[in-house]
Design a protein around this motif. Structure first.
Motif, PDB file in Angstrom:
ATOM      1  N   THR A  18       1.089  -1.128  -0.203  1.00  0.00           N
ATOM      2  CA  THR A  18      -0.121  -0.139   0.007  1.00  0.00           C
ATOM      3  C   THR A  18       0.928   1.320   0.022  1.00  0.00           C
ATOM      4  O   THR A  18       1.864   1.212   0.725  1.00  0.00           O
ATOM      5  CB  THR A  18      -0.822   0.066   1.195  1.00  0.00           C
ATOM      6  N   ALA A  19       0.645   2.060  -0.900  1.00  0.00           N
ATOM      7  CA  ALA A  19       1.560   3.315  -0.911  1.00  0.00           C
ATOM      8  C   ALA A  19       0.353   4.411  -1.054  1.00  0.00           C
ATOM      9  O   ALA A  19      -0.500   4.624  -1.691  1.00  0.00           O
ATOM     10  CB  ALA A  19       2.210   3.295  -2.234  1.00  0.00           C
ATOM     11  N   SER A  20       0.987   5.868  -0.562  1.00  0.00           N
ATOM     12  CA  SER A  20       0.153   6.921  -0.470  1.00  0.00           C
ATOM     13  C   SER A  20       0.994   8.018  -0.983  1.00  0.00           C
ATOM     14  O   SER A  20       2.289   8.202  -0.680  1.00  0.00           O
ATOM     15  CB  SER A  20      -0.428   7.161   0.665  1.00  0.00           C
ATOM     16  N   GLN A  21       0.467   9.033  -1.855  1.00  0.00           N
ATOM     17  CA  GLN A  21       1.287  10.113  -2.409  1.00  0.00           C
ATOM     18  C   GLN A  21       0.245  11.325  -2.471  1.00  0.00           C
ATOM     19  O   GLN A  21      -0.766  11.098  -3.066  1.00  0.00           O
ATOM     20  CB  GLN A  21       1.696   9.719  -3.587  1.00  0.00           C
ATOM     21  N   ASN A  22       0.531  12.410  -1.820  1.00  0.00           N
ATOM     22  CA  ASN A  22      -0.344  13.560  -1.849  1.00  0.00           C
ATOM     23  C   ASN A  22       0.322  15.009  -2.687  1.00  0.00           C
ATOM     24  O   ASN A  22      -0.099  15.923  -2.633  1.00  0.00           O
ATOM     25  CB  ASN A  22      -0.808  14.042  -0.757  1.00  0.00           C
ATOM     26  N   SER A  23       1.426  14.607  -3.589  1.00  0.00           N
ATOM     27  CA  SER A  23       2.022  15.580  -4.439  1.00  0.00           C
ATOM     28  C   SER A  23       1.994  15.251  -5.698  1.00  0.00           C
ATOM     29  O   SER A  23       1.640  14.116  -6.287  1.00  0.00           O
ATOM     30  CB  SER A  23       3.248  15.977  -3.801  1.00  0.00           C
ATOM     31  N   SER A  24       2.378  16.051  -6.425  1.00  0.00           N
ATOM     32  CA  SER A  24       2.536  15.642  -8.107  1.00  0.00           C
ATOM     33  C   SER A  24       3.544  15.018  -8.437  1.00  0.00           C
ATOM     34  O   SER A  24       3.841  14.414  -9.653  1.00  0.00           O
ATOM     35  CB  SER A  24       2.608  17.095  -8.729  1.00  0.00           C
ATOM     36  N   ASN A  25       4.604  14.821  -7.647  1.00  0.00           N
ATOM     37  CA  ASN A  25       5.778  13.832  -7.835  1.00  0.00           C
ATOM     38  C   ASN A  25       5.486  12.519  -7.465  1.00  0.00           C
ATOM     39  O   ASN A  25       4.772  12.005  -6.519  1.00  0.00           O
ATOM     40  CB  ASN A  25       6.905  14.136  -6.699  1.00  0.00           C
ATOM     41  N   PRO A  26       5.744  11.533  -8.513  1.00  0.00           N
ATOM     42  CA  PRO A  26       5.305  10.305  -8.396  1.00  0.00           C
ATOM     43  C   PRO A  26       5.999   9.399  -7.266  1.00  0.00           C
ATOM     44  O   PRO A  26       7.095   9.802  -7.074  1.00  0.00           O
ATOM     45  CB  PRO A  26       5.548   9.602  -9.807  1.00  0.00           C
ATOM     46  N   LEU A  27       5.230   8.502  -6.583  1.00  0.00           N
ATOM     47  CA  LEU A  27       5.956   7.794  -5.646  1.00  0.00           C
ATOM     48  C   LEU A  27       6.247   6.352  -6.197  1.00  0.00           C
ATOM     49  O   LEU A  27       5.547   5.928  -7.050  1.00  0.00           O
ATOM     50  CB  LEU A  27       4.963   7.798  -4.234  1.00  0.00           C
ATOM     51  N   THR A  28       7.358   5.907  -6.044  1.00  0.00           N
ATOM     52  CA  THR A  28       7.716   4.580  -6.723  1.00  0.00           C
ATOM     53  C   THR A  28       7.285   3.456  -5.480  1.00  0.00           C
ATOM     54  O   THR A  28       7.168   3.483  -4.619  1.00  0.00           O
ATOM     55  CB  THR A  28       9.318   4.405  -6.764  1.00  0.00           C
ATOM     56  N   VAL A  29       6.597   2.700  -6.430  1.00  0.00           N
ATOM     57  CA  VAL A  29       5.992   1.447  -5.607  1.00  0.00           C
ATOM     58  C   VAL A  29       6.577   0.090  -6.285  1.00  0.00           C
ATOM     59  O   VAL A  29       6.451   0.364  -7.388  1.00  0.00           O
ATOM     60  CB  VAL A  29       4.417   1.415  -5.449  1.00  0.00           C
ATOM     61  N   ASN A  30       7.062  -0.899  -5.291  1.00  0.00           N
ATOM     62  CA  ASN A  30       7.404  -1.984  -5.957  1.00  0.00           C
ATOM     63  C   ASN A  30       6.144  -3.001  -5.608  1.00  0.00           C
ATOM     64  O   ASN A  30       5.861  -3.487  -4.573  1.00  0.00           O
ATOM     65  CB  ASN A  30       8.735  -2.642  -5.408  1.00  0.00           C
ATOM     66  N   GLY A  31       5.781  -3.712  -6.770  1.00  0.00           N
ATOM     67  CA  GLY A  31       4.946  -4.955  -6.670  1.00  0.00           C
ATOM     68  C   GLY A  31       5.637  -6.284  -7.064  1.00  0.00           C
ATOM     69  O   GLY A  31       6.875  -6.243  -7.853  1.00  0.00           O
ATOM     70  N   VAL A  32       5.127  -7.403  -6.794  1.00  0.00           N
ATOM     71  CA  VAL A  32       5.557  -8.784  -6.998  1.00  0.00           C
ATOM     72  C   VAL A  32       4.615  -9.316  -8.099  1.00  0.00           C
ATOM     73  O   VAL A  32       3.648  -9.440  -8.000  1.00  0.00           O
ATOM     74  CB  VAL A  32       5.586  -9.482  -5.488  1.00  0.00           C
ATOM     75  N   LEU A  33       5.662  -9.825  -8.959  1.00  0.00           N
ATOM     76  CA  LEU A  33       4.723 -10.523 -10.059  1.00  0.00           C
ATOM     77  C   LEU A  33       4.022 -11.491  -9.726  1.00  0.00           C
ATOM     78  O   LEU A  33       4.438 -12.657  -8.792  1.00  0.00           O
ATOM     79  CB  LEU A  33       5.900 -11.143 -10.916  1.00  0.00           C
ATOM     80  N   GLY A  34       2.711 -11.439 -10.053  1.00  0.00           N
ATOM     81  CA  GLY A  34       1.673 -12.747  -9.490  1.00  0.00           C
ATOM     82  C   GLY A  34       0.974 -12.376  -8.220  1.00  0.00           C
ATOM     83  O   GLY A  34       0.124 -13.138  -7.867  1.00  0.00           O
ATOM     84  N   GLU A  35       1.568 -11.409  -7.707  1.00  0.00           N
ATOM     85  CA  GLU A  35       0.853 -10.872  -6.244  1.00  0.00           C
ATOM     86  C   GLU A  35       0.012  -9.630  -6.279  1.00  0.00           C
ATOM     87  O   GLU A  35      -0.248  -9.199  -7.559  1.00  0.00           O
ATOM     88  CB  GLU A  35       1.973 -10.801  -5.230  1.00  0.00           C
ATOM     89  N   SER A  36      -0.345  -8.850  -5.334  1.00  0.00           N
ATOM     90  CA  SER A  36      -0.928  -7.610  -5.344  1.00  0.00           C
ATOM     91  C   SER A  36      -0.610  -6.385  -4.790  1.00  0.00           C
ATOM     92  O   SER A  36       0.409  -6.653  -3.998  1.00  0.00           O
ATOM     93  CB  SER A  36      -2.489  -8.011  -4.834  1.00  0.00           C
ATOM     94  N   VAL A  37      -0.828  -5.346  -5.208  1.00  0.00           N
ATOM     95  CA  VAL A  37      -0.287  -4.143  -4.451  1.00  0.00           C
ATOM     96  C   VAL A  37      -1.604  -3.281  -4.618  1.00  0.00           C
ATOM     97  O   VAL A  37      -2.594  -3.171  -5.116  1.00  0.00           O
ATOM     98  CB  VAL A  37       0.790  -3.706  -5.458  1.00  0.00           C
ATOM     99  N   THR A  38      -1.405  -2.042  -3.529  1.00  0.00           N
ATOM    100  CA  THR A  38      -2.494  -1.360  -3.322  1.00  0.00           C
ATOM    101  C   THR A  38      -1.739   0.186  -3.452  1.00  0.00           C
ATOM    102  O   THR A  38      -0.940   0.443  -2.770  1.00  0.00           O
ATOM    103  CB  THR A  38      -2.990  -1.435  -1.978  1.00  0.00           C
ATOM    104  N   LEU A  39      -2.534   1.000  -4.235  1.00  0.00           N
ATOM    105  CA  LEU A  39      -2.042   2.225  -4.301  1.00  0.00           C
ATOM    106  C   LEU A  39      -2.966   3.125  -3.472  1.00  0.00           C
ATOM    107  O   LEU A  39      -4.215   3.405  -3.873  1.00  0.00           O
ATOM    108  CB  LEU A  39      -2.293   2.775  -5.773  1.00  0.00           C
ATOM    109  N   SER A  40      -2.434   3.411  -2.193  1.00  0.00           N
ATOM    110  CA  SER A  40      -3.317   4.032  -1.084  1.00  0.00           C
ATOM    111  C   SER A  40      -3.448   5.431  -1.383  1.00  0.00           C
ATOM    112  O   SER A  40      -2.335   6.278  -1.637  1.00  0.00           O
ATOM    113  CB  SER A  40      -2.876   3.799   0.159  1.00  0.00           C
ATOM    114  N   LEU A  41      -4.633   6.202  -1.454  1.00  0.00           N
ATOM    115  CA  LEU A  41      -4.899   7.391  -1.742  1.00  0.00           C
ATOM    116  C   LEU A  41      -5.237   8.335  -0.440  1.00  0.00           C
ATOM    117  O   LEU A  41      -5.921   8.051   0.410  1.00  0.00           O
ATOM    118  CB  LEU A  41      -6.248   7.346  -2.855  1.00  0.00           C
ATOM    119  N   LYS A  42      -4.482   9.319  -0.291  1.00  0.00           N
ATOM    120  CA  LYS A  42      -4.724  10.196   0.808  1.00  0.00           C
ATOM    121  C   LYS A  42      -5.403  11.526   0.286  1.00  0.00           C
ATOM    122  O   LYS A  42      -5.279  12.288  -0.563  1.00  0.00           O
ATOM    123  CB  LYS A  42      -3.262  11.151   1.385  1.00  0.00           C
ATOM    124  N   LEU A  43      -6.643  11.408   0.754  1.00  0.00           N
ATOM    125  CA  LEU A  43      -7.712  12.594   0.735  1.00  0.00           C
ATOM    126  C   LEU A  43      -7.276  14.253   0.892  1.00  0.00           C
ATOM    127  O   LEU A  43      -6.838  14.345   2.048  1.00  0.00           O
ATOM    128  CB  LEU A  43      -9.028  12.133   0.981  1.00  0.00           C
TER     129      LEU A  43
END
Length: 323
Positions: A18-43
């Motif tokens: 799970t990753a969260s990012q509240n700016s225009s600069n992208p956050l690097t998130v590492n995922g594992v092939l065949g598994e799942s990842v969550t892009l966490s949104l900060k409102l």
């Protein structure tokens, strides 16, 4: 490993990242092939959000209406990911069964009354490392030390960092390693190969004593080339000796047979005197002249016979006198 990530907020939760990012600069998130990842949104504040559109490389993949009824709340706009996209807490996006094609830039475009805000991520997809292997080549130096060249490799080595760790936690940041080991002055040592990527790491240890067993054992063995040379010389001498003996034996028998053929007749006189008439086949005859009495030789031999001895054939007696 995770020190490769930017120093931004990154939280891991099961069953994915799970990753969260509240700016225009992208956050690097590492995922594992065949598994799942969550892009966490900060409102943002205020939270009066009209709609949220999730984009992958600029293309819409999901649409959210926070104030709509539950059955009209979340829509997947990318049919290829219909079964792999889910809505998570706080309108975050969860992507399961990751593939290499899922890597890229993701943005959540949030509409707040008359303005828009973005939260962006760069998703990287890696394989978990497996099947780490080492290969080595050893040889004996002139000084009697065991020289070892080792290399380490792993399947799916893209974006993989391979290094060796030796005694004293000394790290060599490369896949190849060459060392000298002297069993007379050093005890057994272990060298550990470590392979890492942003989502996993594996290691494998090898022993210097085990690697040098074959080299050091041949050092104490006799020189096989010298032994083979000695054996060959002995065999050659034996064969030569036996050959000469057989040749001399055959030559002797041939001479005896030739002598027998050259005896015309043998007679024994009543007075125990043996008369043998011997021809000379090797004498050259210049002209076909009649044979004279001088061309023959008469051999006289006296034979003493005991009363109990059996009669001796004239041919046998002649043979003995010739020999």
């Amino acid at each position: 490993m995770f020190w490769l990530l930017p120093p931004l907020a990154l939280v891991f939760s099961s069953p994915g990242n799970t990753a969260s990012q509240n700016s225009s600069n992208p956050l690097t998130v590492n995922g594992v092939l065949g598994e799942s990842v969550t892009l966490s949104l900060k409102l943002p504040v205020p939270t009066d959000i009209q709609s949220i559109t999730w984009l992958h490389d600029g293309n819409s993949i999901a649409f959210i209406l926070p104030k709509a009824a539950p059955d009209l709340h979340f829509f997947v706009t990318d049919p290829e990911r219909k079964d792999r996209l889910q809505l998570a807490e706080n309108h975050s996006l969860r992507l399961s069964n990751l593939t290499a094609a899922d890597a890229g830039r993701y943005c959540a475009q949030m509409t707040i009354q008359t303005s828009r805000e973005f939260s962006c991520y760069t998703l990287q997809v890696f394989r978990r490392l497996r099947n780490l292997q080492t290969a080595s080549h050893t040889w004996l130096s002139e000084t009697g030390t065991c020289e070892i060249h080792m290399t380490c490799f792993v399947e799916n080595s893209k974006d993989t960092f391979v290094r060796w760790q030796v005694v004293g936690n000394t790290s060599i940041n490369e896949a190849n390693l060459t060392i000298s080991w002297d069993s007379r002055n050093s005890g057994e040592q272990e060298f550990t190969c470590i392979a890492e990527n942003p989502v996993s790491n594996i290691s494998l240890s090898v022993s210097t004593q085990r690697l040098c067993e074959g080299v050091l054992s041949t050092k104490n063995q006799p020189d096989t080339k010298w032994i083979i040379t000695v054996v060959v010389v002995i065999l050659m001498c034996t064969v030569t000796t036996v050959g000469l003996f057989v040749w001399r034996r055959k030559n002797c028998l041939w001479r005896t047979a030739e002598t027998i053929r050259n005896i015309d007749y043998v007679s024994v006189s009543p007075g125990n005197t043996v008369y043998a008439h011997v021809t000379h086949p090797n004498r050259q005859i210049n002209s076909p002249t009649p044979v004279k009495s001088s061309d023959f030789s008469t051999i006289y031999s006296t034979v003493h016979q005991s009363k109990e001895s059996k009669p001796i054939s004239s041919r046998t007696t002649a043979l003995n006198n010739v020999i």
